[in-house]
Design a protein around this motif. Structure first.
Motif, PDB file in Angstrom:
ATOM      1  N   THR A  67     -31.124  73.610  28.457  1.00  0.00           N
ATOM      2  CA  THR A  67     -31.570  72.476  29.269  1.00  0.00           C
ATOM      3  C   THR A  67     -30.557  71.984  30.300  1.00  0.00           C
ATOM      4  O   THR A  67     -30.938  71.591  31.387  1.00  0.00           O
ATOM      5  CB  THR A  67     -31.999  71.242  28.440  1.00  0.00           C
ATOM      6  N   ASP A  68     -29.266  71.979  30.005  1.00  0.00           N
ATOM      7  CA  ASP A  68     -28.373  71.318  30.964  1.00  0.00           C
ATOM      8  C   ASP A  68     -27.026  71.991  31.119  1.00  0.00           C
ATOM      9  O   ASP A  68     -26.088  71.371  31.611  1.00  0.00           O
ATOM     10  CB  ASP A  68     -28.178  69.843  30.572  1.00  0.00           C
ATOM     11  N   ILE A  69     -26.909  73.239  30.716  1.00  0.00           N
ATOM     12  CA  ILE A  69     -25.638  73.952  30.908  1.00  0.00           C
ATOM     13  C   ILE A  69     -25.848  74.961  32.034  1.00  0.00           C
ATOM     14  O   ILE A  69     -26.610  75.918  31.898  1.00  0.00           O
ATOM     15  CB  ILE A  69     -25.200  74.662  29.617  1.00  0.00           C
ATOM     16  N   ALA A 196     -21.181  60.969  29.409  1.00  0.00           N
ATOM     17  CA  ALA A 196     -20.312  61.420  28.312  1.00  0.00           C
ATOM     18  C   ALA A 196     -20.795  62.761  27.766  1.00  0.00           C
ATOM     19  O   ALA A 196     -19.991  63.620  27.390  1.00  0.00           O
ATOM     20  CB  ALA A 196     -20.282  60.370  27.201  1.00  0.00           C
ATOM     21  N   HIS A 197     -22.104  62.941  27.735  1.00  0.00           N
ATOM     22  CA  HIS A 197     -22.685  64.193  27.243  1.00  0.00           C
ATOM     23  C   HIS A 197     -22.264  65.369  28.125  1.00  0.00           C
ATOM     24  O   HIS A 197     -21.798  66.403  27.626  1.00  0.00           O
ATOM     25  CB  HIS A 197     -24.217  64.053  27.210  1.00  0.00           C
ATOM     26  N   GLU A 198     -22.405  65.203  29.419  1.00  0.00           N
ATOM     27  CA  GLU A 198     -22.061  66.312  30.319  1.00  0.00           C
ATOM     28  C   GLU A 198     -20.553  66.571  30.316  1.00  0.00           C
ATOM     29  O   GLU A 198     -20.111  67.716  30.392  1.00  0.00           O
ATOM     30  CB  GLU A 198     -22.560  66.020  31.738  1.00  0.00           C
ATOM     31  N   GLY A 200     -18.822  66.126  27.712  1.00  0.00           N
ATOM     32  CA  GLY A 200     -18.702  66.824  26.424  1.00  0.00           C
ATOM     33  C   GLY A 200     -18.866  68.324  26.586  1.00  0.00           C
ATOM     34  O   GLY A 200     -18.083  69.120  26.044  1.00  0.00           O
ATOM     35  N   HIS A 201     -19.875  68.731  27.354  1.00  0.00           N
ATOM     36  CA  HIS A 201     -20.028  70.164  27.636  1.00  0.00           C
ATOM     37  C   HIS A 201     -18.803  70.696  28.367  1.00  0.00           C
ATOM     38  O   HIS A 201     -18.297  71.778  28.060  1.00  0.00           O
ATOM     39  CB  HIS A 201     -21.267  70.397  28.509  1.00  0.00           C
ATOM     40  N   ALA A 202     -18.339  69.927  29.344  1.00  0.00           N
ATOM     41  CA  ALA A 202     -17.236  70.396  30.196  1.00  0.00           C
ATOM     42  C   ALA A 202     -15.972  70.656  29.389  1.00  0.00           C
ATOM     43  O   ALA A 202     -15.147  71.490  29.768  1.00  0.00           O
ATOM     44  CB  ALA A 202     -16.954  69.378  31.299  1.00  0.00           C
ATOM     45  N   ARG A 206     -21.013  71.748  22.280  1.00  0.00           N
ATOM     46  CA  ARG A 206     -22.369  72.270  22.400  1.00  0.00           C
ATOM     47  C   ARG A 206     -23.337  71.297  21.765  1.00  0.00           C
ATOM     48  O   ARG A 206     -22.949  70.383  21.040  1.00  0.00           O
ATOM     49  CB  ARG A 206     -22.437  73.631  21.688  1.00  0.00           C
ATOM     50  N   HIS A 207     -24.586  71.518  22.040  1.00  0.00           N
ATOM     51  CA  HIS A 207     -25.605  70.652  21.430  1.00  0.00           C
ATOM     52  C   HIS A 207     -25.533  70.759  19.912  1.00  0.00           C
ATOM     53  O   HIS A 207     -25.448  71.850  19.358  1.00  0.00           O
ATOM     54  CB  HIS A 207     -26.993  71.060  21.914  1.00  0.00           C
ATOM     55  N   THR A 208     -25.574  69.636  19.276  1.00  0.00           N
ATOM     56  CA  THR A 208     -25.444  69.630  17.818  1.00  0.00           C
ATOM     57  C   THR A 208     -26.709  70.118  17.142  1.00  0.00           C
ATOM     58  O   THR A 208     -26.683  70.541  16.008  1.00  0.00           O
ATOM     59  CB  THR A 208     -25.151  68.203  17.322  1.00  0.00           C
TER      60      THR A 208
END
Ligand SMILES: [Zn+2]
Length: 471
Positions: A67-69, A196-198, A200-202, A206-208
């Motif tokens: 979805t967002d990576i 914060a989520h994005e 987090g990816h950076a 990864r998605h939990t």
């Protein structure tokens, strides 16, 4: 087509009700996306541990994954592990992390207004409250940024993206937020959480819950009907209430503000703890202060030294430990351990220390080793080496030779380190070889042993490598 039209209606309804996902990948429109992806890309992503059943679509010069990576084709190829490094599907964090103690300069597109700028500050503050080895600061210089959050407008279901995970010890740089959703006008409650989520990816998270997206995204099935899509806008009924229920790295957002949960904090600290003990290696007479740095807010700190009874105080509370040797006779290696308890989880940081002068007391041994194991010195030539057994505490040393009557025949200069060559060679016979060592706390007593100097040229021993031979 009718069904799709209906689905889009539901999507719009969902937007209005602000129950947004990061994308509406739970609808069957996402299945269409997935079918357009080349099989080799899907295969590579799966090898790299990504889920590809949904949440995968073409985007710009690459693909949005999960979805967002956002990954380009080249990045995807690099992510494919070699034979040994086969990843576990859906790790909580990637194998690639940001290295070292770092100040991460984050740029926030000035096109975002006050609401989003404040959300940005909030997101950085959430990370910084944990006192990680990564410190996030705002920079106004995009060219000099480590992470760049840019605004883009796309009339699509994509809320935002992050450009994958760290590489080369650096965070993934580019983050995009769709101003269709993230603007001062929209003023979404999850703005700080999404930033914060994005981030987090950076930095490698990864998605939990991606393999169980139902946890945050609702029922996920191919050919979901619209009823499921509707349910997907809410948490599925009877979802287990666990510590990850509000995680910032859930695959889907329910558009609520979700500061780090206890489990999120643990995951972040476990990954990026910056706990470091400042202080000298040596604990000499007087007060010796050690301080633990980068303690997360809310952490409870205690410390202890092992072995016990070598200090006036071996345990205590707080981030500072003041150590004093129990006596001048203490001479030993020890370990200082600070323990931080946060959310019921303990994180330890240890430091090896040396208490007192070098340990060359009655129980210590040093070895003379001219041939490797014979245990005598040669009187006819140089090459007689010796060493102290423990290198840890010794900065310099001295040796001397006495006759059996106790008269000092020779005293060496002060030598660096813990080993050397006995260059003074007396006539063959028995002597007392003594040495003493110095560290930051001082110089030890002389300690020694009787040694025999032999004429190696007669015995055939030959410190110069001559043949051994029987007489
Ligand atoms: Zn994500």
């Amino acid at each position: 087509m009718k069904k799709k039209t209906h689905l889009k209606l539901i999507v719009r309804t969902t937007i209005i009700s602000t129950l947004l996902f990061f994308t509406f990948s739970c609808t069957d429109s996402e299945v269409v996306y997935t079918n357009e992806i080349p099989q080799e890309i899907i295969a590579s992503l799966e090898k790299a541990g990504f889920a590809t059943e949904e949440g995968l679509r073409e985007f710009r010069d690459g693909y949005l994954v999960e979805t967002d990576i956002y990954l380009t084709r080249d990045q995807i190829e690099v992510l494919v592990p070699n034979e040994e490094g086969h990843p576990t599907t859906e790790q909580y964090r990637t194998n690639n992390l940001v290295s070292g103690f770092r100040t991460i300069r984050v740029f926030m597109d000035p096109d975002f207004g006050n609401f989003m700028q404040n959300a940005f500050d909030d997101a950085l503050a959430r990370y910084n409250a944990l006192n990680l080895r990564l410190t996030f600061v705002r920079t106004l210089n995009q060219n000099n940024s480590d992470i760049s959050i840019e605004a883009f407008f796309e009339n699509s279901i994509t809320l935002g993206f992050s450009a994958g995970s760290p590489s080369g010890g650096n965070p993934a740089r580019n983050i995009g937020l769709n101003t269709l959703y993230y603007s001062d006008v929209a003023a979404r409650p999850d703005a700080a959480t999404t930033i914060a989520h994005e981030i987090g990816h950076a930095v490698g998270f990864r998605h939990t819950d991606f393999m169980n997206r139902a946890f945050s995204c609702g029922v996920v099935e191919l050919n979901n009907d619209e009823g499921d899509a509707g349910v997907g806008a809410n948490h599925i009924p009877n979802t287990p209430v666990g510590p990850e229920a509000g995680s910032w790295m859930l695959a889907c957002s329910n558009n609520t503000n979700r500061p780090f949960t206890n489990a999120d904090q643990i995951a972040l600290i476990d990954t990026y703890a910056g706990l470091v003990i400042n202080g000298n290696t040596f604990v000499c007479s007087g007060n010796n202060t050690f301080t633990l740095t980068h303690v997360p807010q809310g952490g409870t700190v205690t410390w202890q030294v092992t072995p016990a009874n070598i200090l006036n105080q071996n345990t205590g509370n707080g981030t500072t430990a003041v150590l004093t040797p129990a006596s001048n006779l203490v001479s030993t290696e020890a370990t200082l351990t600070f323990s931080v308890v946060i959310n019921g989880v303990t994180f330890n940081s240890t430091k090896d220390i040396w208490v007192g002068k070098p340990d060359v007391g009655p129980d210590a041994q040093f070895s003379n080793d001219p041939y490797g194991s014979t245990g005598y010195f040669c009187s006819s030539h140089y090459g007689n080496t010796y060493s102290f057994p423990d290198a840890f505490e010794i900065s310099s040393h001295q040796y001397r030779l006495k006759n059996l009557s106790g008269t000092v025949l020779y005293t060496s200069s002060i030598r660096t380190g813990r080993s050397g060559t006995a260059t003074y060679t007396p006539p063959a016979g028995w002597y007392i070889f003594q040495a003493r060592a110095t560290n930051a706390c001082g110089t030890s007593q002389w300690i020694g042993t009787e040694v025999e100097y032999v004429d190696c040229s007669i015995g055939g021993g030959g410190g110069d490598g001559g043949e051994e031979g029987e007489l």
